[in-house]
Design an enzyme around this catalytic site. Structure first.
Site, PDB file in Angstrom:
ATOM      1  N   ASP A  99     -11.661  41.327   6.397  1.00  0.00           N
ATOM      2  CA  ASP A  99     -10.269  41.027   6.060  1.00  0.00           C
ATOM      3  C   ASP A  99     -10.150  39.589   5.569  1.00  0.00           C
ATOM      4  OD1 ASP A  99      -7.513  41.540   5.801  1.00  0.00           O
ATOM      5  OD2 ASP A  99      -7.094  40.756   7.804  1.00  0.00           O
ATOM      6  N   PHE A 106      -5.436  33.780   3.733  1.00  0.00           N
ATOM      7  CA  PHE A 106      -4.657  33.685   4.967  1.00  0.00           C
ATOM      8  C   PHE A 106      -5.545  33.612   6.198  1.00  0.00           C
ATOM      9  CE2 PHE A 106      -2.129  35.914   1.788  1.00  0.00           C
ATOM     10  CZ  PHE A 106      -1.066  35.025   1.679  1.00  0.00           C
ATOM     11  N   ASN A 107      -6.837  33.892   6.035  1.00  0.00           N
ATOM     12  CA  ASN A 107      -7.782  33.854   7.154  1.00  0.00           C
ATOM     13  C   ASN A 107      -8.809  32.741   6.998  1.00  0.00           C
ATOM     14  OD1 ASN A 107      -6.647  35.960   8.611  1.00  0.00           O
ATOM     15  ND2 ASN A 107      -7.722  37.483   7.406  1.00  0.00           N
ATOM     16  N   ASP A 143     -10.211  34.569  12.296  1.00  0.00           N
ATOM     17  CA  ASP A 143      -9.735  35.940  12.471  1.00  0.00           C
ATOM     18  C   ASP A 143     -10.864  36.951  12.295  1.00  0.00           C
ATOM     19  OD1 ASP A 143      -7.940  37.922  13.063  1.00  0.00           O
ATOM     20  OD2 ASP A 143      -7.113  38.047  11.038  1.00  0.00           O
TER      21      ASP A 143
END
Length: 134
Positions: free
Chosen positions: A45, A49-50, A62
């Site tokens: 993922d 954003f991670n 994450d």
């Protein structure tokens, strides 16, 4: 993972980068993706954003959804999505990244047993054009 002010480091998604810094950060993240795969893991993922940016640069976060690369049939697709997310994000600042194929190159080395943490990647991959005789 903190910033200079002691608070949580900002997300990659909140940044704006010059051409050189985008290339550097992309390279560092790709190197971390390779290191993870050498340990048998695919993030699964990975996106802007991670990734946090601390004083030393990008830090991948994450990881609960990380998968075992050898034991998950979707691992090649997940690796490709992770790497392409980073390519597309940094490609906003360094357009030459948009034509790279790091995911296929990385997976090819992994599949053949030749992937090493310090491997030099080119970002280019020639796919086979041979039609399978099924």
């Amino acid at each position: 993972i903190t910033g200079r002010d002691g608070y949580a480091a900002p997300r990659l998604s909140g940044g704006s980068f010059g051409h050189g810094q985008a290339l550097e950060y992309h390279s560092r993240i790709i190197r971390d993706v390779v290191r993870m795969l050498c340990a048998g893991l695919v993030h699964g993922d990975l996106s802007e954003f991670n990734v946090l940016i601390d004083d030393n640069g990008p830090v991948i976060i994450d990881l609960p959804q990380a998968v075992n690369a050898a034991g998950n049939n979707n691992a090649p697709m997940m690796l490709e999505r992770d790497v392409n997310n980073m390519r597309d994000y940094f490609g906003r600042y360094a357009s030459e990244l948009l034509t790279t194929a790091y995911s296929k190159e990385i997976w090819s080395y992994y599949q053949s047993g030749d992937l090493k943490p310090d491997i030099t990647l080119t970002g280019h991959f020639a796919e086979s054009t041979v039609v399978a005789d099924v």
